[in-house]
Design a protein around this motif. Sequence first.
Motif, PDB file in Angstrom:
ATOM      1  N   VAL A   1      38.450 -56.299 -12.797  1.00 52.00           N
ATOM      2  CA  VAL A   1      37.888 -57.849 -12.806  1.00 52.00           C
ATOM      3  C   VAL A   1      37.583 -57.844 -14.376  1.00 52.00           C
ATOM      4  O   VAL A   1      37.638 -59.114 -15.100  1.00 52.00           O
ATOM      5  N   VAL A   2      36.887 -56.724 -14.970  1.00 50.01           N
ATOM      6  CA  VAL A   2      36.707 -56.949 -16.572  1.00 50.01           C
ATOM      7  C   VAL A   2      37.946 -57.088 -16.921  1.00 50.01           C
ATOM      8  O   VAL A   2      37.996 -57.716 -18.034  1.00 50.01           O
TER       9      VAL A   2
ATOM     10  N   GLN B   1      40.894 -58.685 -16.244  1.00 48.02           N
ATOM     11  CA  GLN B   1      41.300 -59.757 -16.228  1.00 48.02           C
ATOM     12  C   GLN B   1      40.284 -60.757 -16.854  1.00 48.02           C
ATOM     13  O   GLN B   1      40.947 -61.649 -17.586  1.00 48.02           O
ATOM     14  N   ALA B   2      39.146 -60.670 -16.860  1.00 45.00           N
ATOM     15  CA  ALA B   2      38.209 -61.500 -17.561  1.00 45.00           C
ATOM     16  C   ALA B   2      38.460 -61.429 -19.213  1.00 45.00           C
ATOM     17  O   ALA B   2      38.490 -62.448 -19.772  1.00 45.00           O
ATOM     18  N   ALA B   3      38.613 -60.196 -19.605  1.00 46.92           N
ATOM     19  CA  ALA B   3      39.164 -60.326 -20.865  1.00 46.92           C
ATOM     20  C   ALA B   3      40.526 -60.722 -21.586  1.00 46.92           C
ATOM     21  O   ALA B   3      40.550 -61.286 -22.520  1.00 46.92           O
TER      22      ALA B   3
ATOM     23  N   ARG C   1      41.744 -63.384 -19.933  1.00 45.87           N
ATOM     24  CA  ARG C   1      41.477 -64.676 -19.768  1.00 45.87           C
ATOM     25  C   ARG C   1      40.876 -65.431 -21.115  1.00 45.87           C
ATOM     26  O   ARG C   1      40.868 -66.402 -21.606  1.00 45.87           O
ATOM     27  N   ILE C   2      39.684 -64.321 -21.584  1.00 49.77           N
ATOM     28  CA  ILE C   2      39.230 -64.719 -22.824  1.00 49.77           C
ATOM     29  C   ILE C   2      40.145 -64.791 -24.100  1.00 49.77           C
ATOM     30  O   ILE C   2      40.043 -65.550 -24.835  1.00 49.77           O
TER      31      ILE C   2
END
Length: 153
Positions: A94-95, A97-99, A101-102
């Motif tokens: 999840v981290v 994927q978030a990175a 997307r950011i």
Amino acid sequence: MKQWWRRWTYEVPLAIGDALWEVLVVQLAALLDRLTVRKVIAFIPVVILVLAYYHRIPIPPELVLIGDFLAYIDIFSVLILLGVLSRVTTILFVVKQAAARIATFVGNVAAHLPRLDIRHRRQRGAATRPHRAPDRSDDDRAPHGAWAQAAFA
């Protein structure tokens, strides 16, 4: 006789004392240095089994169940470790994927910044170009306009 007396009153007690010191102090300290919590927990089921087979002391089933649990503590610890690792892997996914997307969002914002032309603003104190006055027609050049001249004539 003097040698015999010296041997049994002096040397034998000293040898027994040295042997006791070796076993009860030196070897016990070495054993305690090597002793870990895991080894103590692994030894508890052995004590419970010895007590269970010693028929004079009744052991409740709960204590036997605890002994079985402690006997299989390695299996339980591996299962718990796998559960924790699967959660850690999920959290890392999840981290990531978030990175990603950011990073994509920041890249899109950076791609749109030149279109806004933020970099080439005028300074506040800079002089502006003089505005050109629009061409005036003949009517506008008269002192009070063409209608005023006709009225006074």
